[in-house]
Design a protein around this motif. Structure first.
Motif, PDB file in Angstrom:
ATOM      1  N   LEU A 166      -1.882   5.249   0.791  1.00 47.71           N
ATOM      2  CA  LEU A 166      -2.181   3.880   1.464  1.00 47.71           C
ATOM      3  C   LEU A 166      -1.192   2.911   1.496  1.00 47.71           C
ATOM      4  O   LEU A 166      -1.003   2.212   2.229  1.00 47.71           O
ATOM      5  CB  LEU A 166      -3.634   3.365   0.734  1.00 47.71           C
ATOM      6  CG  LEU A 166      -5.105   3.752   1.316  1.00 47.71           C
ATOM      7  CD1 LEU A 166      -5.965   3.518   0.359  1.00 47.71           C
ATOM      8  CD2 LEU A 166      -5.376   3.560   2.678  1.00 47.71           C
ATOM      9  N   VAL A 172      -0.322  -0.314   3.793  1.00 45.86           N
ATOM     10  CA  VAL A 172      -1.424  -1.141   4.029  1.00 45.86           C
ATOM     11  C   VAL A 172      -1.346  -2.317   3.080  1.00 45.86           C
ATOM     12  O   VAL A 172      -0.804  -2.293   2.164  1.00 45.86           O
ATOM     13  CB  VAL A 172      -2.863  -0.216   3.686  1.00 45.86           C
ATOM     14  CG1 VAL A 172      -4.005  -1.020   3.279  1.00 45.86           C
ATOM     15  CG2 VAL A 172      -2.974   0.972   4.498  1.00 45.86           C
ATOM     16  N   TYR A 201      -8.831   0.178   8.248  1.00 43.82           N
ATOM     17  CA  TYR A 201      -8.080   1.533   8.144  1.00 43.82           C
ATOM     18  C   TYR A 201      -9.124   2.544   7.820  1.00 43.82           C
ATOM     19  O   TYR A 201      -9.694   2.617   6.732  1.00 43.82           O
ATOM     20  CB  TYR A 201      -7.285   1.112   6.694  1.00 43.82           C
ATOM     21  CG  TYR A 201      -6.304   0.085   6.900  1.00 43.82           C
ATOM     22  CD1 TYR A 201      -5.134   0.379   7.454  1.00 43.82           C
ATOM     23  CD2 TYR A 201      -6.656  -1.106   6.412  1.00 43.82           C
ATOM     24  CE1 TYR A 201      -4.162  -0.829   7.610  1.00 43.82           C
ATOM     25  CE2 TYR A 201      -5.649  -2.394   6.396  1.00 43.82           C
ATOM     26  CZ  TYR A 201      -4.504  -2.088   7.155  1.00 43.82           C
ATOM     27  OH  TYR A 201      -3.317  -3.045   7.248  1.00 43.82           O
TER      28      TYR A 201
END
Length: 507
Positions: A166, A172, A201
């Motif tokens: 991530l 992110v 997401y």
């Protein structure tokens, strides 16, 4: 101890006091092991089991200990229990409300819980096996979706690998920046973090769904069949009476309090809790109990009247907040009012409300201000409760149970959390006291009527009974009456009842 005697056909009677429950009523926020109690109250260092039996691979069983050593160990504990009991009885006798909690709620309840643990609940293991297969298939599909979203294969069950994908690979950001790593050197992928990311997401949303599914498997569908007692085909949970600081019961081995009910998969697990042949399950739970208790504690005129008139409380709140006639309230108005009602019980700030509703902070603050303007009694109750908690270090339930707040004089976030708890704890604690009083009253009624019906589970504000078919009508009629009449509040108590072949159908 009662179960040990019961297993060899002996009914342990004549128990007048329980030191652990005495300690729990006096100081719910502190540990209740006999070693801790001896240290805190008697300034005495009591030997633990490890001192006698050892630990790890070399730990002995009591059968390997000499009678003399075992007798010394046991007699020392008996003496300490006796000393503690004298202290606790004096402390309780000095506070009439706490003594009433102990004598009228906790001690009688311990007998009810013993019977419920002995009764157990029948489990459909074949259904759970089928659910395990189905859930594992769902988890595998989610893994494939996660690999597609990430652009590579990785271990979705690994918080470390998920965090790296991530935040390092996908870049992110959380609140505009890459999150800091925890003390373990990994990114946090807690439920809170993933929930915040899930809207934007897909991988975060997939990870949340995956965790929910796999937890159902490991905690319930795969585990419960292994916990069935071969003697009766039933699962016998242990109710923990002296754990939650609010007075709520919990359960272990297995924990039946946390079966998720907001998902279809979670609700299906409850279908595996079934009635014995010739019986039905009857479920009764208090309707909107904490909101009713808020109305009682605050004595707010509008809130009390809404409950007395049996109005849809969220619709009534929406009408007040938005200045509309009740029949003009839209579903979205009601949704906002519901979030406000429950949010305020947990001390939700304008920021929290804004985040929950997906609106601006100023708009959220305006909603809260409108609520308090229309329900001033609630605002006064919250202010006075915070001040009381600050002054004395605890708050109380309607029945006088003392709910300690050790961090009320701390700083920053810890104090803010303690203030939120000060608002919510009397509501949670009063609800806990009510369901306990109901359990005591229901069990007494069962015994007085000589019924074969059994109390088998307590989950939050819900009681579940296993009832022979020829007693169903009698129990269905009387169970809500008993629960509704255990005490009088400013607003009516309402218990709603359902009947079915399994827990989900009865709920």
């Amino acid at each position: 101890m009662k179960h040990v005697f019961a297993n060899v056909g002996i009914n342990l009677a004549g128990v007048s006091d329980d030191v652990m429950l005495e300690s729990y009523v006096l100081e719910a926020h502190r540990p209740h092991t006999i070693e801790k109690l001896a240290a805190n109250w008697l300034k005495y260092e009591l030997r633990g089991e490890e001192d006698l039996l050892g630990k790890g691979a070399k730990k002995l069983s009591f059968s390997k200990i000499s009678v003399e050593n075992a007798a010394d160990f046991a007699s020392e504990r008996v003496f300490i229990v006796s000393c503690l009991n004298r202290l606790f009885k004096k402390a309780l006798s000095d506070d009439a409300k706490l003594e009433k909690i102990y004598r009228d709620i906790e001690m009688p309840l311990s007998d009810v819980l013993f019977k419920m643990e002995q009764n157990g609940v029948l489990i459909d293991t074949k259904l759970l096996d089928q659910q395990t297969v189905q859930l594992n298939a769902q988890a595998q599909k989610l893994e494939e979706k996660a690999f597609e979203a990430a652009g590579e294969k990785f271990k979705l069950s690994s918080p470390k690998q998920l965090g790296e994908i991530l935040f390092d690979k996908m870049g992110v950001v959380l609140d505009g920046a890459k999150p800091k790593k925890t003390v373990s050197g990994n990114y946090s992928t807690s439920e809170e973090v993933l929930s915040e990311l899930a809207e934007n997401y897909p991988l975060a949303k997939i990870a949340l769904e995956y965790r929910t599914i796999t937890k159902l498997v490991t905690t319930y569908t795969e585990k419960l069949p292994k916990m069935v007692d071969p003697k009766d085909g039933r699962v016998h949970t242990t109710f923990e009476q002296a754990v939650a600081v609010t007075g709520r019961l919990s359960s272990t081995n297995p924990n039946l309090q946390n079966i998720p009910i907001r998902t279809e998969e979670g609700r299906k697990v409850r279908e595996a809790f079934i009635a014995a042949p010739g019986c039905k399950l009857i479920s009764a739970d208090y309707s909107q109990i904490e909101l009713r208790i808020m109305a009682h504690l605050s004595a707010d005129k509008r809130l009390v009247e809404a409950f007395k008139n049996n109005e849809d409380i969220h619709r009534a709140t929406a009408a007040e907040v938005f200045g509309k006639e009740k029949d003009k309230v839209t579903p979205n108005d009601r949704r906002i009012a519901k979030v406000i009602n429950f949010g305020l019980m947990y001390g939700m700030s304008p920021f929290g409300l804004a985040k929950n509703l997906g609106i601006g902070r100023d708009e959220a603050k305006n909603y809260i201000n409108k609520f308090f303007a229309r329900f001033p009694g609630v605002h006064e109750y919250m202010d006075s409760t915070r001040a009381l908690a600050d002054r004395q270090g605890y708050v109380e339930t309607t029945f006088g149970r003392r709910l300690w707040l050790p961090e009320i004089h701390a700083g920053g976030a810890r104090r803010a959390a303690a203030e939120r708890a000060a608002i919510n704890a009397p509501m949670q604690g009063t609800a806990a006291d009510l369901i306990k009083l109901s359990m005591i009253a229901v069990q007494k009624w069962i015994e007085e009527k000589g019924l074969k019906s059994k109390l088998i589970l307590q989950i939050h504000d819900e009681l579940i009974m296993e009832v022979p078919e020829d007693e169903v009508d009698l129990v269905k009629e009387n169970l809500p009456k008993i629960m509704d009449s255990v005490t009088e509040l400013h607003v009516p108590l309402i218990a709603e009842v359902g009947v079915g072949d399994n827990w989900e159908a009865a709920h």
